[in-house]
Design a protein around this motif. Sequence first.
Motif, mmCIF file in Angstrom:
data_model
loop_
_atom_site.group_PDB
_atom_site.id
_atom_site.type_symbol
_atom_site.label_atom_id
_atom_site.label_comp_id
_atom_site.label_asym_id
_atom_site.label_seq_id
_atom_site.Cartn_x
_atom_site.Cartn_y
_atom_site.Cartn_z
ATOM 1 N N GLY A 103 70.334 -31.855 21.723
ATOM 2 C CA GLY A 103 71.603 -31.155 21.358
ATOM 3 C C GLY A 103 71.409 -29.935 20.576
ATOM 4 O O GLY A 103 70.421 -29.742 19.917
ATOM 5 N N HIS A 104 72.348 -29.254 20.552
ATOM 6 C CA HIS A 104 72.548 -27.920 20.004
ATOM 7 C C HIS A 104 73.213 -27.868 18.657
ATOM 8 O O HIS A 104 74.218 -28.548 18.835
ATOM 9 C CB HIS A 104 72.888 -26.757 21.005
ATOM 10 N N CYS A 105 72.667 -27.085 17.575
ATOM 11 C CA CYS A 105 73.472 -27.039 16.400
ATOM 12 C C CYS A 105 74.117 -25.881 16.165
ATOM 13 O O CYS A 105 74.686 -25.642 15.050
ATOM 14 C CB CYS A 105 72.426 -27.597 15.263
ATOM 15 N N GLY A 136 83.431 -31.529 17.746
ATOM 16 C CA GLY A 136 83.277 -31.728 19.330
ATOM 17 C C GLY A 136 82.085 -31.130 20.027
ATOM 18 O O GLY A 136 81.248 -31.843 20.685
ATOM 19 N N ASP A 137 81.625 -29.804 19.830
ATOM 20 C CA ASP A 137 80.885 -29.061 20.387
ATOM 21 C C ASP A 137 79.670 -28.556 19.533
ATOM 22 O O ASP A 137 79.613 -27.704 19.153
ATOM 23 C CB ASP A 137 81.383 -27.897 21.269
ATOM 24 N N MET A 138 78.462 -29.584 19.513
ATOM 25 C CA MET A 138 78.251 -30.755 20.002
ATOM 26 C C MET A 138 77.652 -31.660 18.885
ATOM 27 O O MET A 138 76.862 -32.412 19.051
ATOM 28 C CB MET A 138 77.572 -30.870 21.073
ATOM 29 N N LYS A 139 78.014 -31.329 17.462
ATOM 30 C CA LYS A 139 77.437 -32.333 16.517
ATOM 31 C C LYS A 139 77.702 -33.496 16.583
ATOM 32 O O LYS A 139 76.845 -34.319 16.159
ATOM 33 C CB LYS A 139 77.859 -31.381 15.284
ATOM 34 N N GLU A 170 70.943 -21.578 19.760
ATOM 35 C CA GLU A 170 71.256 -20.457 20.808
ATOM 36 C C GLU A 170 71.859 -21.037 22.103
ATOM 37 O O GLU A 170 71.820 -20.389 23.127
ATOM 38 C CB GLU A 170 69.855 -20.012 21.271
ATOM 39 N N GLU A 171 72.342 -22.286 21.997
ATOM 40 C CA GLU A 171 72.840 -22.777 23.491
ATOM 41 C C GLU A 171 74.225 -22.047 23.571
ATOM 42 O O GLU A 171 74.512 -21.896 24.823
ATOM 43 C CB GLU A 171 73.293 -24.291 23.071
ATOM 44 N N GLU A 172 74.739 -21.476 22.696
ATOM 45 C CA GLU A 172 75.977 -20.840 23.119
ATOM 46 C C GLU A 172 75.865 -19.238 23.459
ATOM 47 O O GLU A 172 76.689 -18.431 23.642
ATOM 48 C CB GLU A 172 76.773 -20.669 21.782
ATOM 49 N N SER A 173 74.417 -18.813 23.503
ATOM 50 C CA SER A 173 74.362 -17.224 23.857
ATOM 51 C C SER A 173 73.063 -17.031 24.800
ATOM 52 O O SER A 173 73.452 -16.219 25.513
ATOM 53 C CB SER A 173 74.082 -16.406 22.635
ATOM 54 N N PRO A 194 74.051 -35.011 25.207
ATOM 55 C CA PRO A 194 75.431 -35.559 25.010
ATOM 56 C C PRO A 194 76.584 -34.707 24.600
ATOM 57 O O PRO A 194 77.198 -34.628 23.370
ATOM 58 C CB PRO A 194 75.417 -36.604 23.872
ATOM 59 N N GLU A 195 76.649 -33.470 25.285
ATOM 60 C CA GLU A 195 77.724 -32.506 24.995
ATOM 61 C C GLU A 195 79.046 -33.329 25.624
ATOM 62 O O GLU A 195 79.084 -34.248 26.239
ATOM 63 C CB GLU A 195 77.726 -31.566 26.423
ATOM 64 N N PRO A 196 80.023 -32.948 25.025
ATOM 65 C CA PRO A 196 81.537 -33.618 24.946
ATOM 66 C C PRO A 196 82.056 -33.270 26.484
ATOM 67 O O PRO A 196 82.678 -32.330 26.697
ATOM 68 C CB PRO A 196 82.474 -32.985 23.926
HETATM 69 ZN ZN LIG Z 1 78.118 -27.272 23.605
#
Ligand SMILES: [Zn+2]
Length: 426
Positions: A103-105, A136-139, A170-173, A194-196
């Motif tokens: 999971g990404h934080c 939701g995304d994604m904690k 860094e999942e978002e960039s 487990p992304e939403p």
């Molecule tokens: Zn995500």
Amino acid sequence: MNAADQQQRILDAVDRRFDAQLKTTMEFSSIPSTRGAEGPCQDMIGDLLRERGYEIDDWHIDTAYLKDLRGFGPIEHDFSRARTVVGTYRPQRESGRSLILQGHCDVVPTGPLDMWDTPPFTPTIKDGWMYGRGAGDMKSGTIAALYALDALRAAGLKPTARIHFQSVIEEESTGAGALSTIQRGYRADCCLIPEPTNHRLVRSQVGVIWFRIKVRGRPVHVFEAGEGANAIKAAYHLIQEIEQLEKEWNRRAASDRHFKAVDHPINFNPGIIKGGDWASSVPAWCDVDCRIAILPEWDIKQHQTEILNCVTTASRKHPFLANNPPQVEWSGFLSEGYELTGADEPERVLRSSHKTAFGSDMKELVFTALTDTRFYGLNAGIPSLCFGANAQALHGFNERVEIESLRKTTKAIALFVAEWCGVESV
Ligand SMILES: [Zn+2]
């Protein structure tokens, strides 16, 4: 214990611990872990894993080791404190199939706070939903995976295969966090993120290219060049020309076996614009940060070249830009798309877990955003599943995850781990 009893014990264990799971999710979601500020989240995950007895690997990411790897994208901000945290479970005797849960934080910025009904980093439960940036995304997904493993233990079971629980940034960039786990040598027979996804399995996902257009000029030329001499207006001209490229790429997407079913899968987004210094001065500069998608099997370099050619051609026919050619910088994602293939067995197990948890067949998703699954799939040949809860307003105001969906998703993950890795009595 027969299989049905075992499943029921796992489902009950998720229910018993679900209030605690929500509490942990809210605590995790209250940390404002935007890019560069993920440290406290990684500390919290490290503590959660440590107190459960996992073997901890917590390291600073050195981009020198990543920059030549497939899928690396340039990182522009201070990366000196960037970390990855992995908790590993090892059975005494390994007999099952190993697994990565990831999971990404990191979360995206909140935007104007007055647009939120409740403060983004004060997670709030209301009418069956948990609200908050990252809820939701994604904690909620990361914590669901953690509590899915807890549920096995609470059901008196322990997995018979190695499990790596990975918390990345860094999942978002750029995806550099996920890439760092590959570089560090983590491998398994399957990966689940487990992304939403609203309980759907991601079949195919886009790749993304980030770039920045930098328009520069000298005001002295601006006056001489007349109407075309405004850097901000010139940037608008470039944006409109790139929209033509977006149209062309969407025409190409019509022949993709999965994305042909999606209306407008390639989205171009000028996401940040900065320029000028003074309302009464003709602006001499304008920077536009952009995102555009590509499809699986589309070559990154070729599409970078098409972006450059589009900007060059557009500049030649513009009075200001013709004399002041803009620059293009690669400012983050240089990511390929990913299609899930060769994953019949993990898919079968997830389908069966989904059926038990939800009482219905799992649907598939052709996803116009990206996830970290690509690194595990493309760089390491690990079949990589993306499946998670129902969340809404991702990256928007009042981001939220549906509580009952989260409960069932946790059950599906727990059942998946039990069947994929195998379990024995504690
Ligand atoms: Zn995500």
